[in-house]
Design an enzyme around this catalytic site. Structure first.
Site, PDB file in Angstrom:
ATOM      1  CB  CYS A  91      24.110  64.631  43.739  1.00  0.00           C
ATOM      2  SG  CYS A  91      25.081  66.107  43.340  1.00  0.00           S
ATOM      3  CB  CYS A 137      31.553  65.227  41.665  1.00  0.00           C
ATOM      4  SG  CYS A 137      30.746  64.513  40.217  1.00  0.00           S
ATOM      5  CB  CYS A 197      29.480  58.607  22.325  1.00  0.00           C
ATOM      6  SG  CYS A 197      30.138  59.832  21.168  1.00  0.00           S
ATOM      7  CD  GLU A 249      42.516  60.156  17.229  1.00  0.00           C
ATOM      8  OE1 GLU A 249      42.172  61.354  17.198  1.00  0.00           O
ATOM      9  OE2 GLU A 249      41.714  59.226  17.409  1.00  0.00           O
ATOM     10  CB  CYS A 300      24.340  63.865  37.233  1.00  0.00           C
ATOM     11  SG  CYS A 300      25.997  63.228  37.603  1.00  0.00           S
TER      12      CYS A 300
END
Length: 449
Positions: free
Chosen positions: A72, A158, A406, A331, A81
């Site tokens: 990139c 990208c 995460c 949720e 990134c």
């Protein structure tokens, strides 16, 4: 104490959670971007604090075999990134090690290693993009923020996005420049277009375009729609009305200008409706592998009631429905709950219920109603579980908890809290849903003693 602008020789020994290299110089931890562990470098110290410093590589004296040429062209500038300067083998190694280290240091475990589900490709996997927009010399452009700033780095292509997604960005920016549409300035809170949000179904190929605007409408919308229709898969155009100050990308109100206002996609053999605010993993292939691992660990039977906290549009909930007696999803985002209920209907699933509310409060409310859960799945945001949810899980006392995370640090913190309430960590596995980026997913199984 280190001296600012002084050049030192040192070896890169480790990585931060954001993927920067770490070197220890005169007893001080120095954080260095674009570094690879094992390399000996000349490092210029650019910032000095009491307990740490930041530096920049001036020269690589001994290069790691894992260092590669960046594919990139804007990788060093863009904040999207982190790992184009190293091979994928080293990237997955450091991510798995990060999970292991967090579980051991914060969670009190003694794991020798953690396996990782490596991705089959680092290119074109991301099914969602949020491009901030900016202007310079009377020309508007879009890209991604420079790391740690709100400066927009322009990028024509990208590599982690599908080509169609970048084509949408180009079409929208052509429309903006040709029709003199103003772009948002966060300092003065003026200008119309704030973000270009694009979501693409990995299986369906359908494309949702959402323009986030500091207003109520856009000029010549029909002209924009006509150009977007030339992109294969374009399905719907939505406006997100966002007139408040702040860093949130999406606003609270949505206006559909073309199409149904949502797209559809298939995951784990089920069809899902996705609107702009629906949570949906950005890497379809890896998400499917992650969910299959979570379902396998849950060991569900037809006698079980399964509670899925932070269920999003019901992906894991509905995938577990076939094995369970009953599944319940919770949720906090109303639109996502609407989508989850619709997804249950469209897939003919009758043993699923969905509730809108905070995870911890909803779990306690279900307990008050006499509803018990044999297995609980949690997939919280990056901040992890709050105290109410930990307490609710403790009172629910399911025999198994499958935790999808995460953020390894908040996961490890919550694992320690659940262990203190009678649970044992049975296994842990990392999954790379974000190749070339510093984030890593983890799925762990906890069983009640």
């Amino acid at each position: 104490m280190l001296t600012k602008n002084q050049v030192y020789e040192a070896t890169i020994t480790d990585y931060t959670t954001e993927g920067q290299g770490i070197a220890h110089i005169e007893g001080c931890a120095v954080f260095i971007p674009n570094a690879v562990a094992g390399e000996r470098c000349r490092i210029r110290v650019e910032l000095v604090r009491k307990t740490w410093a930041a530096g920049k590589i001036v020269e690589i004296l001994e290069k790691s075999p894992h260092r590669v040429n960046r594919e990139c062209p804007v990788a060093k500038l863009c904040g999207g990134c982190d790992f184009w300067h190293m091979d994928y083998e080293e990237e997955t190694r450091l991510k798995a090690e990060r999970v292991r280290a967090c579980l051991n240091r914060i969670g009190g475990e003694q794991l020798e290693s953690v396996p990782i589900l490596a991705a089959p490709t680092c290119r074109g996997y991301r099914n969602k993009a949020q491009y901030p927009v900016a202007a310079k010399k009377n020309r508007a452009y879009a890209g991604f923020f420079r790391a740690g700033t709100h400066d927009v780095v322009e990028n024509d292509r990208c590599l982690i996005l599908p080509e169609e997604t970048d084509r949408v960005k180009s079409v929208v920016m052509d429309y903006v420049n040709q029709n003199h549409v103003s772009v948002y300035d966060e300092t003065s809170h003026t200008g119309l277009l704030r973000h270009i949000y694009v979501r693409r179904g990995a299986v369906s190929g359908q494309i949702l375009v959402c323009l986030v605007i500091n207003g109520r409408s856009i000029p010549k919308a029909h002209a924009l729609v006509a150009q977007l229709k030339k992109i294969p898969g374009f399905t719907t155009l939505v406006l997100s009305i966002h007139t408040k100050k702040g860093n949130a990308v999406l606003g609270d109100a949505f206006v559909t200008l073309h199409g149904p206002g949502y797209i559809e996609d298939t995951l784990c053999g089920l069809n899902f409706r996705l609107s702009p605010r629906s949570f949906y993993q950005v890497n379809h292939h890896q998400a499917q592998r992650l969910y299959e691992a979570a379902i396998s660990q849950a060991q569900i039977t037809k006698a079980d009631t399964v509670l899925d906290l932070y269920c999003g549009v019901g992906t894991i909930t509905l995938a577990m429905a076939a094995a369970a007696g009953k599944v319940i999803g919770v949720e906090v985002i109303p639109q996502a709950v609407e989508d989850a209920r619709d997804n249950a209907r469209r897939n003919g699933i009758e043993n699923a219920e969905f509730f809108c509310g905070d995870a911890g409060q909803a779990a306690l409310e279900l307990e008050r109603k006499g509803i018990r859960a044999d297995v609980v799945i949690v997939d919280p945001p990056r901040k992890g579980l709050n105290a109410d949810t930990i307490e609710a899980l403790s009172r629910f006392a399911p025999r198994r908890i499958v935790y999808v995370s995460c953020d390894p640090a908040t996961l490890a913190r919550d694992v320690a809290a659940l262990k203190a309430r009678g649970y044992v960590l049975q296994n842990a596995m990392a999954a790379d849903l974000f190749p070339r980026c510093s984030h890593v997913e983890t799925v762990v199984l906890l069983s009640r003693k």
